[in-house]
Enzyme design. Structure first.
Site, short mmCIF file in Angstrom:
data_model
loop_
_atom_site.label_atom_id
_atom_site.label_comp_id
_atom_site.label_asym_id
_atom_site.label_seq_id
_atom_site.Cartn_x
_atom_site.Cartn_y
_atom_site.Cartn_z
N ALA A 1 0.90 -1.20 0.18
CA ALA A 1 0.06 0.04 0.16
C ALA A 1 1.02 1.22 0.19
O ALA A 1 0.88 2.09 0.93
CB ALA A 1 -0.98 0.14 1.13
N LEU A 2 1.62 1.19 -0.96
CA LEU A 2 3.00 2.15 -0.99
C LEU A 2 2.61 3.56 -1.38
O LEU A 2 1.40 3.97 -1.94
CB LEU A 2 3.84 1.81 -2.14
CG LEU A 2 4.47 0.63 -2.10
CD1 LEU A 2 5.39 0.11 -2.91
CD2 LEU A 2 5.09 0.15 -0.67
N HIS B 1 7.27 5.94 1.47
CA HIS B 1 8.00 4.83 0.99
C HIS B 1 8.92 4.96 -0.26
O HIS B 1 10.01 4.69 -0.22
CB HIS B 1 7.06 3.40 0.42
CG HIS B 1 6.07 2.81 1.73
ND1 HIS B 1 4.78 2.88 1.52
CD2 HIS B 1 6.33 2.12 2.49
CE1 HIS B 1 4.22 2.60 2.59
NE2 HIS B 1 5.14 1.64 3.48
N LYS C 1 8.85 8.00 10.65
CA LYS C 1 7.64 7.92 11.18
C LYS C 1 7.38 7.08 12.36
O LYS C 1 6.69 7.28 13.28
CB LYS C 1 6.32 8.06 10.25
CG LYS C 1 4.95 7.96 11.01
CD LYS C 1 3.95 7.93 9.83
CE LYS C 1 3.77 6.44 9.05
NZ LYS C 1 3.51 5.62 10.06
#
Ligand code: PAF
Length: 287
Positions: A32-33, A37, A153
């Protein structure tokens, strides 16, 4: 870009790269880039002749089955983005390929992750970091990377992985890459896709409150800074702070005074509806 599904194929690919004398950059992901990423991938591509990105939603790091079931999966889009970004190979195995016979059938190995794994995410997601260490150490052993790239993050995850490679004796450079944010300040996360339009609208308040608190901290105590962030976010509809900790960036243990450490960060987790979002901010970095 080649797509690798099997461990045996990955081992052959890595062996071939090593024979060529190529440094391997590894970007572990759960798919789910997003642009966060891709910033890791870009950096990896600029620093290594061979880049492997892994796309694997690791079941052993989820302590909540609904979280695992609803975790976004977008394999086709992911492969397209990785190919465009110049990745050499994507490793996207099935669960059984990583954990033959299923995760429960694996020999139990308790990783020594230090006190950094016991606080914050470690406290609220029991077993989470053992699962992260399990999959990341496996990826390191299979891919034998020179460098591995992680986003800041997940600030605590990076500290825990650094501890893990020390205690497991794995030789790899951990490259920490800055948080990527949407224009309104929300930290990019695969989980953002799960937010309703109303939740997405208020979610940037997390970063706004953290940013505001940096100025506030110059004239207030650690405790008052902590409280102002929590009060501000809890006052926003849909939002509830799970924890906010102001910590020494290396030990991840809470500080009580700003003078206590040269490097202090605030780490926060907020429920926005049912979606769990994390973020962090640096108050001080004098090292
Ligand atoms: O940060 C993540 O996406 C995951 O924790 C990681 C490092 C890919 C391990 O599954």
């Amino acid at each position: 870009m080649i797509i690798i599904r099997k461990v045996a194929e990955l081992l052959d690919f890595v062996e071939h790269q090593k024979e060529q004398g190529n440094a391997i950059g590894l970007v572990p992901t759960m798919g789910a880039l997003h642009a966060g990423h891709l910033s890791l991938v870009e950096r990896a591509v600029s620093e290594n002749p061979c880049v492997i990105a892994s796309v694997f939603v690791n079941p052993t790091q989820f302590n909540n089955p609904t979280d695992l079931a609803t975790y976004p999966r977008k394999e086709e889009d992911d492969f397209r983005l990785l190919a465009q970004a110049g990745v050499t190979a994507v490793f996207a195995p099935e669960v059984d390929e990583m954990y033959p016979g299923g995760p429960e059938a694996q020999p139990r190995h308790e990783f020594d992750l230090g006190t950094a794994a016991e606080v914050m995410e470690g406290k609220f997601r029991p077993g989470h970091f053992q699962g992260v260490a399990q999959v990341v150490s496996l990826l390191f052993r299979l891919c034998r990377p020179t460098r591995a790239y992680f986003g800041e993050k997940d600030f605590q995850q990076i500290a825990v992985i650094r501890n893990m490679i020390k205690t497991e004796g794995i030789d790899v450079d951990i490259v920490a890459c800055p948080i990527k944010r949407a224009d309104d300040g929300l930290a990019l996360s695969s989980r953002n896709a799960l937010l309703t339009p109303e939740q997405r609208e208020v979610a940037p308040e997390i970063h706004k409150a953290l940013e505001y608190s940096v100025g506030y901290a110059r004239e207030h105590s650690v405790r008052a800074t902590h409280d102002t962030v929590v009060e501000r976010i809890d006052a926003v509809p849909h939002m509830k702070v799970e924890y906010f900790e102001i910590v020494d960036a290396r030990t991840l243990l809470p500080v009580e005074e700003w003078e206590e450490s040269p490097w202090i960060v605030g780490c926060i987790t907020v429920y926005c509806g049912e979606v769990r979002l994390i973020d962090n901010i640096t108050y001080k970095k004098e090292i």
